[in-house]
Design a protein around this motif. Structure first.
Motif, PDB file in Angstrom:
ATOM      1  N   GLU A 120       0.911  -1.200  -0.037  1.00 30.22           N
ATOM      2  CA  GLU A 120      -0.117  -0.078   0.004  1.00 30.22           C
ATOM      3  C   GLU A 120       0.979   1.347  -0.128  1.00 30.22           C
ATOM      4  OE1 GLU A 120      -3.325   0.128  -0.186  1.00 30.22           O
ATOM      5  OE2 GLU A 120      -3.374  -2.049  -0.365  1.00 30.22           O
ATOM      6  N   ALA A 121       2.100   1.147   0.184  1.00 26.76           N
ATOM      7  CA  ALA A 121       3.098   2.097   0.213  1.00 26.76           C
ATOM      8  C   ALA A 121       4.164   2.057  -0.908  1.00 26.76           C
ATOM      9  CB  ALA A 121       3.834   2.371   1.446  1.00 26.76           C
ATOM     10  N   ARG A 122       4.279   1.061  -1.694  1.00 24.21           N
ATOM     11  CA  ARG A 122       5.122   0.956  -2.529  1.00 24.21           C
ATOM     12  C   ARG A 122       5.014   1.931  -3.896  1.00 24.21           C
ATOM     13  NH1 ARG A 122       8.631  -2.733  -2.574  1.00 24.21           N
ATOM     14  NH2 ARG A 122       7.182  -4.472  -0.903  1.00 24.21           N
ATOM     15  N   GLU A 123       3.863   2.379  -4.103  1.00 28.36           N
ATOM     16  CA  GLU A 123       3.908   3.419  -5.347  1.00 28.36           C
ATOM     17  C   GLU A 123       4.593   4.700  -4.790  1.00 28.36           C
ATOM     18  OE1 GLU A 123       2.968   5.494  -8.607  1.00 28.36           O
ATOM     19  OE2 GLU A 123       3.167   3.322  -8.030  1.00 28.36           O
ATOM     20  N   ALA A 124       4.394   4.991  -3.559  1.00 24.36           N
ATOM     21  CA  ALA A 124       5.472   6.286  -3.080  1.00 24.36           C
ATOM     22  C   ALA A 124       6.936   6.050  -3.180  1.00 24.36           C
ATOM     23  CB  ALA A 124       5.296   6.422  -1.404  1.00 24.36           C
ATOM     24  N   LYS A 125       7.564   4.979  -3.153  1.00 22.87           N
ATOM     25  CA  LYS A 125       8.836   4.452  -3.410  1.00 22.87           C
ATOM     26  C   LYS A 125       9.068   4.482  -4.893  1.00 22.87           C
ATOM     27  CE  LYS A 125      11.873   0.398  -3.172  1.00 22.87           C
ATOM     28  NZ  LYS A 125      12.138   0.448  -4.605  1.00 22.87           N
ATOM     29  N   ASN A 126       8.418   3.996  -5.406  1.00 25.36           N
ATOM     30  CA  ASN A 126       8.448   3.978  -7.045  1.00 25.36           C
ATOM     31  C   ASN A 126       8.499   5.219  -7.459  1.00 25.36           C
ATOM     32  OD1 ASN A 126       8.202   1.293  -6.979  1.00 25.36           O
ATOM     33  ND2 ASN A 126       6.117   0.680  -7.722  1.00 25.36           N
ATOM     34  N   ARG A 127       7.369   6.319  -7.054  1.00 27.46           N
ATOM     35  CA  ARG A 127       7.643   7.770  -7.716  1.00 27.46           C
ATOM     36  C   ARG A 127       8.659   8.275  -7.264  1.00 27.46           C
ATOM     37  NH1 ARG A 127       1.421   9.628  -5.533  1.00 27.46           N
ATOM     38  NH2 ARG A 127       0.233   8.138  -6.646  1.00 27.46           N
ATOM     39  N   VAL A 128       9.194   8.394  -6.039  1.00 33.47           N
ATOM     40  CA  VAL A 128      10.606   8.870  -5.703  1.00 33.47           C
ATOM     41  C   VAL A 128      11.654   8.253  -6.610  1.00 33.47           C
ATOM     42  CG1 VAL A 128      12.122   9.544  -3.812  1.00 33.47           C
ATOM     43  CG2 VAL A 128       9.645   9.730  -3.487  1.00 33.47           C
ATOM     44  N   ASP A 129      11.747   6.863  -6.783  1.00 37.87           N
ATOM     45  CA  ASP A 129      12.844   6.509  -7.403  1.00 37.87           C
ATOM     46  C   ASP A 129      12.843   6.982  -8.884  1.00 37.87           C
ATOM     47  OD1 ASP A 129      14.018   5.338  -5.103  1.00 37.87           O
ATOM     48  OD2 ASP A 129      13.157   3.355  -5.647  1.00 37.87           O
ATOM     49  N   SER A 130      11.690   7.301  -9.594  1.00 39.09           N
ATOM     50  CA  SER A 130      11.452   7.553 -11.080  1.00 39.09           C
ATOM     51  C   SER A 130      12.024   9.166 -11.125  1.00 39.09           C
ATOM     52  CB  SER A 130       9.845   7.667 -11.372  1.00 39.09           C
ATOM     53  OG  SER A 130       9.360   8.562 -10.681  1.00 39.09           O
ATOM     54  N   ILE A 132      14.613  10.830  -8.651  1.00 41.11           N
ATOM     55  CA  ILE A 132      15.762  11.019  -8.144  1.00 41.11           C
ATOM     56  C   ILE A 132      17.003   9.932  -8.397  1.00 41.11           C
ATOM     57  CG2 ILE A 132      14.836  12.300  -6.159  1.00 41.11           C
ATOM     58  CD1 ILE A 132      15.696   9.920  -4.425  1.00 41.11           C
ATOM     59  N   ALA A 133      18.017  10.440  -8.640  1.00 39.92           N
ATOM     60  CA  ALA A 133      19.200   9.516  -8.951  1.00 39.92           C
ATOM     61  C   ALA A 133      19.154   8.542  -7.976  1.00 39.92           C
ATOM     62  CB  ALA A 133      20.480  10.420  -9.336  1.00 39.92           C
ATOM     63  N   PRO A 134      19.773   7.498  -8.407  1.00 37.10           N
ATOM     64  CA  PRO A 134      20.154   6.292  -7.220  1.00 37.10           C
ATOM     65  C   PRO A 134      21.232   7.076  -6.270  1.00 37.10           C
ATOM     66  CG  PRO A 134      20.169   5.357  -9.540  1.00 37.10           C
ATOM     67  CD  PRO A 134      20.070   6.638  -9.535  1.00 37.10           C
ATOM     68  N   GLU A 139      24.200   9.956   3.309  1.00 37.10           N
ATOM     69  CA  GLU A 139      23.275  11.043   3.228  1.00 37.10           C
ATOM     70  C   GLU A 139      22.136  11.028   2.066  1.00 37.10           C
ATOM     71  OE1 GLU A 139      26.754  11.231   3.278  1.00 37.10           O
ATOM     72  OE2 GLU A 139      26.906  11.645   5.209  1.00 37.10           O
ATOM     73  N   GLN A 140      22.495  10.612   0.799  1.00 40.42           N
ATOM     74  CA  GLN A 140      21.735  10.501  -0.189  1.00 40.42           C
ATOM     75  C   GLN A 140      20.455   9.576   0.218  1.00 40.42           C
ATOM     76  OE1 GLN A 140      24.497   9.804  -3.629  1.00 40.42           O
ATOM     77  NE2 GLN A 140      24.511  12.045  -3.859  1.00 40.42           N
ATOM     78  N   MET A 141      20.961   8.257   0.713  1.00 38.70           N
ATOM     79  CA  MET A 141      19.997   7.324   0.883  1.00 38.70           C
ATOM     80  C   MET A 141      19.019   7.884   2.133  1.00 38.70           C
ATOM     81  SD  MET A 141      18.758   4.649   0.433  1.00 38.70           S
ATOM     82  CE  MET A 141      19.712   3.443  -0.313  1.00 38.70           C
ATOM     83  N   GLU A 142      19.444   8.695   3.202  1.00 38.52           N
ATOM     84  CA  GLU A 142      18.734   9.202   4.108  1.00 38.52           C
ATOM     85  C   GLU A 142      17.658  10.190   3.398  1.00 38.52           C
ATOM     86  OE1 GLU A 142      18.394   8.434   7.393  1.00 38.52           O
ATOM     87  OE2 GLU A 142      20.010   7.045   7.483  1.00 38.52           O
ATOM     88  N   GLU A 143      18.287  11.043   2.573  1.00 39.99           N
ATOM     89  CA  GLU A 143      17.382  12.014   1.975  1.00 39.99           C
ATOM     90  C   GLU A 143      16.284  11.245   0.967  1.00 39.99           C
ATOM     91  OE1 GLU A 143      15.424  15.331   0.738  1.00 39.99           O
ATOM     92  OE2 GLU A 143      16.864  14.944   2.263  1.00 39.99           O
ATOM     93  N   ARG A 144      16.687  10.190   0.410  1.00 45.19           N
ATOM     94  CA  ARG A 144      15.590   9.319  -0.593  1.00 45.19           C
ATOM     95  C   ARG A 144      14.651   8.753   0.435  1.00 45.19           C
ATOM     96  NH1 ARG A 144      15.547   4.030  -0.857  1.00 45.19           N
ATOM     97  NH2 ARG A 144      14.279   3.246  -2.695  1.00 45.19           N
ATOM     98  N   TRP A 145      14.954   8.181   1.644  1.00 45.58           N
ATOM     99  CA  TRP A 145      14.004   7.671   2.420  1.00 45.58           C
ATOM    100  C   TRP A 145      13.169   8.713   3.154  1.00 45.58           C
ATOM    101  CZ3 TRP A 145      18.216   4.413   5.211  1.00 45.58           C
ATOM    102  CH2 TRP A 145      18.230   3.238   4.731  1.00 45.58           C
ATOM    103  N   LYS A 146      13.649   9.913   3.167  1.00 47.80           N
ATOM    104  CA  LYS A 146      12.834  11.062   3.802  1.00 47.80           C
ATOM    105  C   LYS A 146      11.874  11.393   2.531  1.00 47.80           C
ATOM    106  CE  LYS A 146      12.857  15.774   5.401  1.00 47.80           C
ATOM    107  NZ  LYS A 146      13.793  16.846   5.842  1.00 47.80           N
TER     108      LYS A 146
END
Length: 193
Positions: A120-130, A132-134, A139-146
């Motif tokens: 039910e939250a996976r779409e949020a991850k997919n949107r952000v990953d689409s 932002i750069a990997p 620090e970049q991983m922390e920002e991605r999670w945020k």
């Protein structure tokens, strides 16, 4: 641990409860909360404390990842009761920093139920990953999670609006929906939506 909880309850009765006895007597007459709060079940977040809301103010539904699913009878009944019978004025979806549920989206969990729930939250991850750069650094991983934590709040608001009675109540301006974010490091709530 259970004994510590009972000792804590005794301290509560002897201090806060006694100091606010008239308010607690009013609450016996029935609940009239103004806000439905949809938050994460994370043990580090105590909703009443972080908002300094007195008892009776918030009708609270907490679950892993502050999810507002479209297929869950428990959630749907809380939502319907809050809007139709309690006449709440506001709905809040509150995400937070360092959310274990959001971080679990990156894991290949073998659990029976958790991965199903987190879909039910996976779409949020997919949107952000689409957009932002990997991430290449911590620090970049922390920002991605945020960013995923905040996008998940927006996604769950979309899920809320998919309920016909919620859509009707918002269209008729009977309720307003807000997305907020709690930072564990600073204790600050900020508005997303």
């Amino acid at each position: 641990m259970i004994e510590e909880l009972f000792q804590g309850n005794k301290r509560f009765q002897e201090t806060f409860f006694i100091e606010n006895i008239s308010q607690y007597r009013e609450l016996i007459e029935g609940e009239k909360p103004k806000v439905l709060w949809i938050g994460c079940s994370d043990a580090r977040i105590q909703t009443g404390h972080i908002t300094d809301a007195p008892p009776g103010t918030l009708y609270i539904h907490r679950n892993m990842g502050n999810i507002a699913p479209n297929h869950d009878w428990n959630f749907a009944s809380v939502l319907e009761y809050a809007i139709v019978h309690l006449n709440v004025e506001d709905i809040v979806v509150c995400g937070h920093s360092d959310c274990d549920a959001i971080r679990a989206l990156d894991q290949n969990l073998q659990d029976a139920y958790i991965p199903l729930w987190l879909n039910e939250a996976r779409e949020a991850k997919n949107r952000v990953d689409s957009w932002i750069a990997p991430p290449r650094t911590k620090e970049q991983m922390e920002e991605r999670w945020k960013q995923i934590e905040m996008e998940n709040v927006r996604l769950q608001i979309e899920h809320l609006i998919a309920y016909p009675f919620v859509k009707k109540a918002t269209d008729e301006e009977k309720i307003k929906i807000y997305g907020i974010y709690y930072d564990l490091r600073t204790g600050i709530l900020s508005r997303i939506v």
